[in-house]
Design a protein around this motif. Sequence first.
Motif, PDB file in Angstrom:
ATOM      1  N   LYS A 243       0.837  -1.208   0.000  1.00 20.40           N
ATOM      2  CA  LYS A 243       0.000   0.000   0.000  1.00 20.40           C
ATOM      3  C   LYS A 243       0.866   1.249   0.000  1.00 20.40           C
ATOM      4  O   LYS A 243       0.560   2.239  -0.678  1.00 20.40           O
ATOM      5  CB  LYS A 243      -0.937  -0.017   1.205  1.00 20.40           C
TER       6      LYS A 243
ATOM      7  N   CYS B 100       2.242   1.571  -3.506  1.00 24.85           N
ATOM      8  CA  CYS B 100       1.248   2.132  -4.422  1.00 24.85           C
ATOM      9  C   CYS B 100       1.073   3.630  -4.203  1.00 24.85           C
ATOM     10  O   CYS B 100       0.840   4.388  -5.156  1.00 24.85           O
ATOM     11  CB  CYS B 100      -0.094   1.423  -4.256  1.00 24.85           C
ATOM     12  N   THR B 101       1.195   4.069  -2.954  1.00 23.72           N
ATOM     13  CA  THR B 101       1.078   5.491  -2.668  1.00 23.72           C
ATOM     14  C   THR B 101       2.258   6.259  -3.255  1.00 23.72           C
ATOM     15  O   THR B 101       2.099   7.377  -3.762  1.00 23.72           O
ATOM     16  CB  THR B 101       0.970   5.741  -1.153  1.00 23.72           C
TER      17      THR B 101
ATOM     18  N   ASN C  39      -8.723  -3.491   0.313  1.00 19.57           N
ATOM     19  CA  ASN C  39      -9.634  -2.955   1.320  1.00 19.57           C
ATOM     20  C   ASN C  39     -10.839  -3.865   1.569  1.00 19.57           C
ATOM     21  O   ASN C  39     -11.821  -3.437   2.176  1.00 19.57           O
ATOM     22  CB  ASN C  39     -10.094  -1.570   0.892  1.00 19.57           C
TER      23      ASN C  39
ATOM     24  N   GLU D 285      -3.423   4.315   7.667  1.00 17.72           N
ATOM     25  CA  GLU D 285      -4.232   3.726   6.597  1.00 17.72           C
ATOM     26  C   GLU D 285      -5.688   4.175   6.694  1.00 17.72           C
ATOM     27  O   GLU D 285      -6.314   4.521   5.682  1.00 17.72           O
ATOM     28  CB  GLU D 285      -4.145   2.204   6.652  1.00 17.72           C
TER      29      GLU D 285
ATOM     30  N   PRO E 243      -8.737   5.407   0.060  1.00 19.43           N
ATOM     31  CA  PRO E 243      -8.176   4.382  -0.838  1.00 19.43           C
ATOM     32  C   PRO E 243      -8.022   4.864  -2.275  1.00 19.43           C
ATOM     33  O   PRO E 243      -7.042   4.505  -2.951  1.00 19.43           O
ATOM     34  CB  PRO E 243      -9.189   3.236  -0.742  1.00 19.43           C
TER      35      PRO E 243
ATOM     36  N   VAL F 212      -4.732   3.376  -4.461  1.00 21.19           N
ATOM     37  CA  VAL F 212      -4.816   1.969  -4.859  1.00 21.19           C
ATOM     38  C   VAL F 212      -4.363   1.710  -6.292  1.00 21.19           C
ATOM     39  O   VAL F 212      -3.869   0.628  -6.603  1.00 21.19           O
ATOM     40  CB  VAL F 212      -6.247   1.410  -4.668  1.00 21.19           C
TER      41      VAL F 212
END
Length: 265
Positions: free
Chosen positions: A109, A112-113, A133, A191, A196, A200
């Motif tokens: 995660k 991806c960010t 998620n 988080e 999201p 994502v």
Amino acid sequence: MQEKAGTLRTGVSLVLTDDAAIEVRAEGAGPAIVLLPSLGRGIADFNDIVPALVDNGYRVLRPEPRGVGRSRGPMSGNTLHHFAADIASIIRQDGSAPCVIAGHAFGGKVACTVGANHRDVVRALVLIAGTGNAEIDPDIGESIGVGSDPSLPREKRRDHLVRAFFAEGNDPAEWLDGWHPETMAMQREAEKATAPDAYVGGGDAPVLDIQAEPDAVAGEPERSARREIFADRVTVVVIRQAGHALLPEQPAQVAAAIHDYIQKL
């Protein structure tokens, strides 16, 4: 492969970012791979795959999460964007951009960010037992909580670690240690504070999705969601006889999957 020494010294450095000081271990020379550990865990989880990556000609950077080792920074009020900024700053200071960023579970995660916010530093993303998620089965959620709590008896934790993280027959002993409850709490808070949709998709980078089979945490709903999100950008590799922990279960296969994928980029 083109050799690349990087600016950070080989070994351990303390890298200053906007609001943190992050301990980074650098090894090898060549195209860079950044490895990000799972929820509440540190970079030692990658010990079994780093030698193969270095032998295959990569420069491996491993930043410790805030609260682990010498990494320090605000432990509340964060989002995933803060962690991503740490990683992007490290890559830029090392002169390694663009590079491959590989994250295990929660680390995916963060990867991806980085891909969403700092596209210039990303060559590709690798999700190792990636999570999304979707709701986790409550019984598995309970086992995650018990297995990751170092204050509880080890034998009680062992059974829960197997249930949540390991395939049948695989030894969970390596994961009885290495948990950092304060870091885990910080990451969970961050988080929850991050929309999201903001991360994502991972920007526009190509993605290697290394899936474990069976994975009690990230099952088919998660996998289907990732296929839809990444579409033609994703390459899927399934590693058998491995659960959500994956790294201590099948390290040689994980390292080989990453190397094979990068060779084809």
